[in-house]
Write an enzyme that holds these catalytic residues in place. Structure first.
Site, PDB file in Angstrom:
ATOM      1  CG  ASP A 163      64.831 -58.645  37.636  1.00 32.85           C
ATOM      2  OD1 ASP A 163      63.882 -58.052  37.094  1.00 32.85           O
ATOM      3  OD2 ASP A 163      65.937 -58.863  37.063  1.00 32.85           O
ATOM      4  CB  ILE A 164      67.082 -63.505  36.042  1.00 31.88           C
ATOM      5  CG1 ILE A 164      66.102 -64.609  36.467  1.00 31.88           C
ATOM      6  CG2 ILE A 164      68.422 -64.100  35.594  1.00 31.88           C
ATOM      7  CD1 ILE A 164      65.828 -65.655  35.400  1.00 31.88           C
ATOM      8  CG  ASN A 168      67.178 -63.448  26.374  1.00 28.68           C
ATOM      9  OD1 ASN A 168      67.062 -64.665  26.351  1.00 28.68           O
ATOM     10  ND2 ASN A 168      66.272 -62.658  26.900  1.00 28.68           N
ATOM     11  CG  ASP A 188      61.944 -68.822  26.006  1.00 25.98           C
ATOM     12  OD1 ASP A 188      62.089 -67.679  26.498  1.00 25.98           O
ATOM     13  OD2 ASP A 188      61.255 -69.049  24.993  1.00 25.98           O
ATOM     14  CD  GLU A 209      64.228 -59.889  33.885  1.00 30.34           C
ATOM     15  OE1 GLU A 209      63.143 -59.280  34.048  1.00 30.34           O
ATOM     16  OE2 GLU A 209      65.304 -59.569  34.416  1.00 30.34           O
TER      17      GLU A 209
END
Ligand code: GH3
Ligand code: MG
Ligand code: MG
Length: 320
Positions: free
Chosen positions: A187-188, A195, A204, A231
């Site tokens: 997971d980022i 964002n 994106d 993500e």
């Protein structure tokens, strides 16, 4: 009332209008009827072939399935369809007007015809070239749709559907062989902040970069990297022990970190990082798909709680 003679003329006229080949043979394989469709596709007129053996006109039919079907009709009185899969164009027939073009694909059926004491046989030939082309196109289209249905539209790596399918298959394989199977959930970190700071569009682009890096790092052909959702990414590593998988996870984490992709000021690090949970299949423990995913998910959550940008192995609560 139509006389018998006019009925025969009518029948011959009607046969000439049919959009298929009709050939009638007597019990010695001599051609007694040859309709116009046959003339235009073979380049041989009815007057030329009538009275001759079918196998003299077309010697290549000797020993073919067409000959077997003719014998079955004349000798045993059985009707037969010549299998299309085995012989696509048994007769040397070409599209009307092109005598040196490619042969047309044919569907051939042979039926016995009793005429008083005599047994004749009727051969019906249909041009199925168009049908076969259409079938091929439909199959190719279906194949390309199927391939696309397993690809994530944004990142171009495998999607969740493919992940689910592969994990089920690999779990069954591991259960049979007793061999190791590992799962990484990645997971980022602080991606909401990314964002918020850079905008969704750059978000994106970041997802594409991470996904492509991930897919490029899995070296074994059986390894699968997929976008798990949002993500989050997943990797299925067949024949890989927990310790080996933790090593792969650490390599992935370091690779992403080393790229120094600028992160938002509100994130834990000034560059994009990953948290990774690792779980492994073991015969008595995590043999169920849901248990394996749950264990990897819990390990990922532990990595987040411990400060992010790290790998946690399920059941250990610590970085390797
Ligand atoms: P954590 O470190 O705990 O993972 O924090 P986080 O901000 O990454 O986690 P959170 O689940 O709060 O936020 C995930 C963010 O990922 C929110 C969502 O807008 C973003 N996201 C999910 N899918 C996409 C996508 O397709 N494109 C973009 N740009 N952002 C996405
Ligand atoms: Mg998330
Ligand atoms: Mg996140």
């Amino acid at each position: 009332m139509i006389s018998t003679d006019s009925s025969l003329d009518l029948a011959a006229g009607a046969l000439n209008l049919l959009d298929c080949g009709v050939v009638v043979l007597d019990d010695e394989h001599h051609i007694v009827l040859w309709n116009r469709w046959m003339t235009t596709r073979s380049g041989r007129s009815s007057a030329r072939v009538c009275g001759q053996s079918l196998f003299t006109v077309f010697p290549e039919l000797r020993g073919s399935r067409v000959e077997a079907a003719v014998l079955a009709a004349l000798v045993d009185g059985n009707a037969k369809t010549v299998s299309q899969g085995l012989e696509r164009s048994p007769f040397p027939l070409r599209e009307a007007g092109s005598f040196d073009g490619v042969r047309i694909d044919q569907a051939v059926s042979v039926s016995p015809l009793r005429e008083g004491a005599a047994t004749l046989c009727v051969i019906e030939i249909r041009d199925v070239s168009g049908t076969i082309d259409r079938e091929r196109q439909l199959l190719e289209h279906a194949e390309s749709l199927r391939a696309r249905s397993y690809v994530d539209g944004l990142t171009g790596i495998h999607n969740r559907r493919y992940f689910d399918m592969t994990l089920d298959r690999e779990l069954r394989r591991a259960q049979r062989s007793g061999g190791p199977l590992s799962l990484l959930l990645m997971d980022i970190d602080s991606f909401k902040a990314y964002n918020d700071h850079f905008g969704h569009q750059q978000g994106d682009t970041c997802l594409i970069t991470v996904a492509q890096a991930l897919a490029g790092m899995l070296k074994r052909p059986a390894d699968v990297a997929a976008r798990y959702g949002g993500e989050e990414f997943a990797a299925i590593l067949p024949d890989t022990t927990a310790e080996q998988a933790a090593g792969v996870a650490e390599t992935i984490r370091l690779d992403i970190a080393k790229r120094r992709l600028a992160h938002a000021p509100a994130a834990v690090k000034d560059h994009v990082t990953l948290s990774i949970g690792v779980a492994s299949f073991s015969k008595d423990g995590l043999s169920e798909r849901a248990l394996l995913i749950d264990a990897a998910d819990k390990a990922l959550y532990a990595a987040k709680r411990a400060g992010r940008d790290r790998v946690v192995l399920a059941g250990t609560g610590a970085s390797p």
